[in-house]
Motif scaffolding. Structure first.
Motif, PDB file in Angstrom:
ATOM      1  N   GLU A 198      24.359   4.647 -33.429  1.00 60.14           N
ATOM      2  CA  GLU A 198      23.531   5.824 -33.120  1.00 60.14           C
ATOM      3  C   GLU A 198      22.804   5.572 -31.806  1.00 60.14           C
ATOM      4  O   GLU A 198      22.202   4.520 -31.621  1.00 60.14           O
ATOM      5  N   ASN A 244      19.821   3.376 -31.067  1.00 61.09           N
ATOM      6  CA  ASN A 244      18.818   3.570 -32.119  1.00 61.09           C
ATOM      7  C   ASN A 244      19.090   2.607 -33.261  1.00 61.09           C
ATOM      8  O   ASN A 244      18.245   1.791 -33.605  1.00 61.09           O
ATOM      9  N   GLU A 245      20.267   2.703 -33.858  1.00 63.43           N
ATOM     10  CA  GLU A 245      20.607   1.759 -34.922  1.00 63.43           C
ATOM     11  C   GLU A 245      22.106   1.767 -35.146  1.00 63.43           C
ATOM     12  O   GLU A 245      22.818   2.656 -34.683  1.00 63.43           O
TER      13      GLU A 245
HETATM   14 MG    MG Z   1      19.717   6.774 -38.212  1.00 64.72          MG
END
Ligand code: MG
Ligand code: ATP
Length: 394
Positions: A260, A272-273
């Motif tokens: 992400e 993000n992750e």
């Molecule tokens: Mg997420």
């Protein structure tokens, strides 16, 4: 080195039995494999479609013995499987992804520390350990800040936004409650132009396939819809894919991963992750790609060659959350949904409707991206129970 291939007929084990496990099972069975699901919740949707199912606690030693006697290779659909269980399982069977990858990913702090140690770009972050130290974090990172529990959040759960100084006290109170054996990470709130995600599949020999970036919109921390291809430049699309492939390679990840990303206002791409499993934003691959994210998961789990990734059509995936599913799939709503050209309905068979719960999704494909987007927009206006933006035919 050539790895042995697990041939059709083999039994594949899945840790976790939500919709991702059920969709994996669909792909595996189509390819001639059998599937055993282990999820402590007897009501988890994948149990009903599996060949074998185990619904005891992940701590149950008897079940783990029976599980490895039943399956020839193991994968997972949820990143919060206890690492100790995974370590034990991988001594006996192939487990993809590995416990080492899970250990890094399960904890948002460890994950971000890992990514930054590999010089991969992430939003500025810090651990929050106490009320006192929170102030140091705020003076270093500034406001607004998003504070997340280091472990086990999903769909924006376990997150706390501090927009302005007057909101600090409330979060201090949370930090000081005795239930907080909880660790927290604070992140700078990224002003992003859009959110993107990229699916990467990586085999045991390091062979990699990458999907085109999808553009994701969230509502109240929950994925609303995903559009593919994303409306970004070719060079941004390449950069997003390159970054995602590099992140999975740094992890030595074997499996399907979803990275992400934020495309920040200043043009930077930030991670993000990473999810070490198929992802909601990749559901479009079921209807719009040569090989879906779930088929890739089957392939990588069995040591099969990875599938060619080709987008067959632009696509927009819209999630059905909570009772939206009733709005668009009962009575006249159902007729409209099913009569939309290119609309493909997926329901997860969850018995209980809860607010914000992912009950299913609909993917819209069309020869032109703009047509798929228009169909999805019209559908969304019905989902939101609003008068349609596009007038229906008389
Ligand atoms: Mg997420
Ligand atoms: P999911 O289960 O949907 O992946 P999650 O609960 O694991 O979500 P995150 O992905 O960290 O949590 O956050 C959910 C959403 O909140 C993000 O997709 C993004 O819209 C927003 N968000 C999270 N962190 C930030 C940040 N640092 N800056 C701006 N927005 C953020």
């Amino acid at each position: 080195m050539m790895h042995p291939i697990l041939e059709p007929g083999a039994m594949l084990g899945v840790l976790g039995g939500g919709q991702l496990g059920a969709m994996f099972t669909g792909a595996a069975r189509r390819m001639g494999y059998r599937v055993a699901i282990w999820d402590p919740d007897p009501d988890a949707p994948a149990h009903r479609v599996a060949d074998e199912s185990f619904s005891t606690s992940f701590a149950d030693h008897d079940t783990r013995e029976r599980f490895i006697d039943t399956v020839q290779a193991i994968t997972l659909e949820w990143e919060n499987i206890p690492v100790e269980l995974c370590q034990w399982l991988e001594q006996h069977r192939t487990l993809r992804p590995s416990s080492a990858v899970l250990r890094i990913i399960q904890d948002r702090l460890t994950q971000k520390q890992f990514l930054s140690s590999c010089s991969l770009p992430v939003p500025d972050f810090a651990e929050v350990t106490s009320e006192h130290q929170l102030h140091q974090v705020i003076s270093r990172l500034g406001l607004p800040l998003i504070c997340k529990t280091a472990r086990s959040g999903y769909d924006g759960k376990g997150q706390w936004l501090i927009r302005q100084p007057s909101e600090i006290a409330q979060f201090e109170q949370i930090l000081s409650t005795p239930s907080s054996g909880v660790r927290w990470i604070a992140e700078q709130v990224v002003t992003f132009v859009r959110e993107l995600s990229v699916l990467v599949v990586r085999s045991g020999t390091g062979e990699t396939r990458v999907y085109p970036a999808s553009e994701n919109r969230h509502e109240q921390g929950i994925l609303r819809d995903s559009i593919v291809p994303a409306s970004i430049s070719l060079s941004d699309a390449e950069a997003a894919c390159e970054l995602s492939v590099r992140a999975v390679a740094e992890l030595h990840g074997v499996g399907i991963f979803c990275v992400e990303l934020f495309q920040a206002q200043d043009g930077r791409l930030l991670i993000n992750e990473i999810a070490p499993r198929p992802h909601n934003s990749g559901h479009y691959t079921l209807d719009a790609c040569t090989v879906s994210q779930f088929e890739q998961q089957v392939r990588v789990t069995c040591g099969l060659p990875l599938g060619e990734v080709r987008l067959l059509s632009p696509a927009v995936m819209v999630n059905l959350l909570g009772d939206e599913v009733t709005t668009v799939l009962s009575g006249e709503g159902s007729r409209e949904t099913f009569s939309t050209p290119g609309a493909s309905v997926h329901l997860y068979g969850k018995r209980v409707i809860r607010r914000g719960r992912k009950m299913g999704h609909v993917t819209f494909t069309a020869p032109e991206r703009a047509t798929a987007v228009a169909s999805a927009q019209q559908f969304l206006s019905r989902v939101h129970n609003l008068p349609s933006a596009i007038p229906s035919a008389p």
